[in-house]
Design an enzyme around this catalytic site. Structure first.
Site, PDB file in Angstrom:
ATOM      1  N   LYS A 104       1.888  -4.029   6.498  1.00 61.04           N
ATOM      2  CA  LYS A 104       2.412  -4.080   5.129  1.00 61.04           C
ATOM      3  C   LYS A 104       3.870  -3.600   5.073  1.00 61.04           C
ATOM      4  O   LYS A 104       4.643  -4.044   4.229  1.00 61.04           O
ATOM      5  CB  LYS A 104       1.518  -3.282   4.188  1.00 61.04           C
ATOM      6  CG  LYS A 104       0.112  -3.902   4.080  1.00 61.04           C
ATOM      7  CD  LYS A 104      -0.394  -3.971   2.661  1.00 61.04           C
ATOM      8  CE  LYS A 104      -1.594  -4.881   2.560  1.00 61.04           C
ATOM      9  NZ  LYS A 104      -2.183  -4.895   1.210  1.00 61.04           N
ATOM     10  N   TYR A 109      -2.755  -1.755  10.328  1.00 61.96           N
ATOM     11  CA  TYR A 109      -2.875  -2.466   9.045  1.00 61.96           C
ATOM     12  C   TYR A 109      -1.774  -2.026   8.088  1.00 61.96           C
ATOM     13  O   TYR A 109      -1.054  -2.851   7.522  1.00 61.96           O
ATOM     14  CB  TYR A 109      -4.254  -2.229   8.417  1.00 61.96           C
ATOM     15  CG  TYR A 109      -4.227  -2.317   6.921  1.00 61.96           C
ATOM     16  CD1 TYR A 109      -3.983  -3.540   6.288  1.00 61.96           C
ATOM     17  CD2 TYR A 109      -4.367  -1.184   6.121  1.00 61.96           C
ATOM     18  CE1 TYR A 109      -3.912  -3.616   4.906  1.00 61.96           C
ATOM     19  CE2 TYR A 109      -4.293  -1.260   4.749  1.00 61.96           C
ATOM     20  CZ  TYR A 109      -4.057  -2.471   4.133  1.00 61.96           C
ATOM     21  OH  TYR A 109      -3.963  -2.552   2.778  1.00 61.96           O
ATOM     22  N   THR A 166       0.840  -1.204   0.000  1.00 58.24           N
ATOM     23  CA  THR A 166       0.000   0.000   0.000  1.00 58.24           C
ATOM     24  C   THR A 166       0.872   1.250   0.000  1.00 58.24           C
ATOM     25  O   THR A 166       1.940   1.281   0.637  1.00 58.24           O
ATOM     26  CB  THR A 166      -0.944   0.029   1.230  1.00 58.24           C
ATOM     27  OG1 THR A 166      -1.453   1.361   1.396  1.00 58.24           O
ATOM     28  CG2 THR A 166      -0.240  -0.364   2.514  1.00 58.24           C
TER      29      THR A 166
END
Lengths: 365, 365
Positions: A168, A164, A127
């Site tokens: 990543k 979250y 991301t």
């Protein structure tokens, strides 16, 4: 569906984690969709292309090892992560589930490839949020630092703003380590928020509709604004609304994955590509939705709310994104027509909109 | 023992993970030591200072939450990680155990502090190995990058060379994220390899001896060379031996932890300190052990072996380490006397040396 329609043999595996969390948190998508096997059956009926499906949890090493050994794929597209920032910030259990699921799946996948299919190309969804919003240009994965007269090329330093997004970052560190050590082929796609409801394959049948969340947990800002416009409630801008991100159309996500699959990463280094086509601030997006809605005779108001998140609301943002363009990406930009298409689709499901789940239920500001 | 002797109330908890792995991998320490409660009892007998002990697994959130709630410590010193690089590179199960244990303990600890003891200062043992061996000076945790005319201060980019060291990179990312988000007090000590067998408290009784591994899994290079010298086998240098690291005496480790505890980190940012006192290449160390051994009339040979590891054998290395000096660290350098002290102690246990476990049993080159 995109790959199957182009002649690839596709095996899809899902443990319905997102569906489970959506149920648990009262965050059902606007348009309910059947399960994976039923969708694959529908798609085969409409298109003639078969997709093999399995229900299984890839955070279990046995499940991962078995599917990789049995199918011996040329490429694995790894979307198997808990994808909600707000969910990961709810409380300990949610944070732990995010950390464990996301790390375990990535780790198992690396090992399954290393042990039984070392030529396989892993395409991992990262991301843009990994980078955060630093005060310098964000390069594409790496940066050469000159310091006290010497130079070295490093992973671009990351600083995410939810757990979250931080998982990543950890994924990137793990992938980078194992690629350096065992010469694996891995592409890490730093994806921005995706919008859109239409693809040639999804449009074959309403039940093949992409997952469309508009709630505070899984919904991203474009979806939220489109739903708020149709529901006749104000568009909710968190704080100043200067938060700027790189966005892309669902069609371009599919293009990017296909471009990555068609030109596998080399083994020397984790390949990192910044996957978005244009940047907008939240206020820009609100204005654009307002202006598109006017074409449907909807009068939209924009409301600034207290920001439930800990993030900069006014910042420099200039990320490089030339890698995918060089591989051949032809962007579909966010036009009024795209927004109108989304709004018309959402309008057809207006009765399903539950405005209670739009406003932030989780805060970490 | 160091803290208890200075009047602190100490609770020590251990799940014997390292002891378990040492047994499983046939990597017993040179000098066997009793379990934690027995050592605490012995120490109390000799010194009059009580240490409360518990046997429990901190990767279990309930165990972590309970001990933090019950003891409400001012500071937590977190050593609860699987600490062997080679073990983490053995195969999938060992790698997974390392990843899960190390991440889970750090994660549980962050949450226990955040939820029930937010003033607590966490002192986490990181490793200099997180940075790897970049071609620029290694700063103390952070670096300001100037890029295209703009500036930003980042975590110094990391690139470790084993999975164990990589788990500590992930720890740093997690700690940095949670400190930024919830204003916790955390110090991350980037420790180099530690040598030494003697501390005022350990010297009270032979059974209070620090854990001394010389095998390929838990033994670090100074221990290995000292044992090889006493065993009359060549000192084994991996590859060229230009691998350079920052080392420190066990006494200085204790000083560093105490200095960190006495001056807690502020809440704005993860405090990172590079914890070593001097740098040596492997060849330097071999030469120094050879020269010290001569004073005991031991004639040592040095043998270059194929490197079992994937690492640079000849590289630039210039890490900053001023933070702990500013806090008051008074270094105990690696002198011939220190090496002679270690060699004499090891000589007393010469019969325990098992030379089969010295040579590399795990390779990832």
């Amino acid at each position: 569906m995109h790959f199957a329609a182009r002649g690839h043999n596709v095996v899809a595996i899902d443990n319905y984690l997102r569906r489970t969390i959506a149920k648990e948190t009262d965050s059902e998508p606007l348009i309910s969709t059947p399960g994976l096997p039923e969708r694959a059956g529908l798609f085969e009926e409409k298109s003639g292309h078969k997709i093999e499906t399995k229900i299984g949890d890839l955070s279990d090493p046995d499940v991962m090892f078995d599917i990789v050994k049995q199918s011996m794929p040329d490429a694995i597209v790894h979307y198997a992560e808990q994808p909600s920032g707000p969910y990961s910030m709810k409380a300990f259990d949610e944070a732990r589930r995010t950390l464990q699921n996301n790390l375990d799946v990535t780790f198992n996948c690396i090992w399954a490839i290393k042990e039984s299919n070392p030529d396989c190309h892993l395409i991992k969804l990262g991301t843009m949020g990994e980078y955060g919003t630093p005060n310098i240009d964000i390069e594409e994965g790496y940066i050469t630092i000159t310091h006290n007269g010497r130079k070295h090329r490093f992973l671009f330093p990351r600083a995410a703003s939810t757990l979250y997004h931080t998982t990543k970052v950890l994924d990137t560190d793990l992938l980078s380590f194992y690629v350096r050590t065992y010469d694996l082929r891995v592409t890490d796609l730093m994806q921005g928020p995706v919008y859109g409801l239409s693809t040639p394959e999804a449009d074959l049948d309403p039940r093949l509709c992409p997952n469309f969340h508009y709630d505070d947990i899984f919904g991203t800002v474009v979806n939220r604004f489109v739903v708020q416009a149709i529901a006749g409630v104000p568009l909710s801008v968190y704080g100043k609304g200067g938060q700027t991100r790189g966005y892309l159309n669902l069609l371009d996500t599919l293009q990017c994955i296909e471009l990555a699959v068609n030109e596998p990463a080399n083994r020397q280094q984790l390949r990192i590509l910044n996957q978005f086509t244009e940047t907008f601030s939240v206020v820009d997006l609100a204005q654009q939705v307002k202006s598109a809605a006017k074409q449907m005779d909807i009068d939209v108001t924009i409301e600034h709310q207290e920001n439930p998140r800990k993030e900069m609301e006014d910042h420099y943002y200039n990320p490089v994104h030339t890698g995918l363009t060089k591989l051949g990406l032809k962007p579909n930009y966010l036009s009024d027509d795209v927004l109108l298409g989304m709004m018309k689709r959402v309008k057809a499901h207006k009765d399903n909109i539950d405005t209670r789940i739009i406003n932030p239920r989780i805060r970490w500001s």
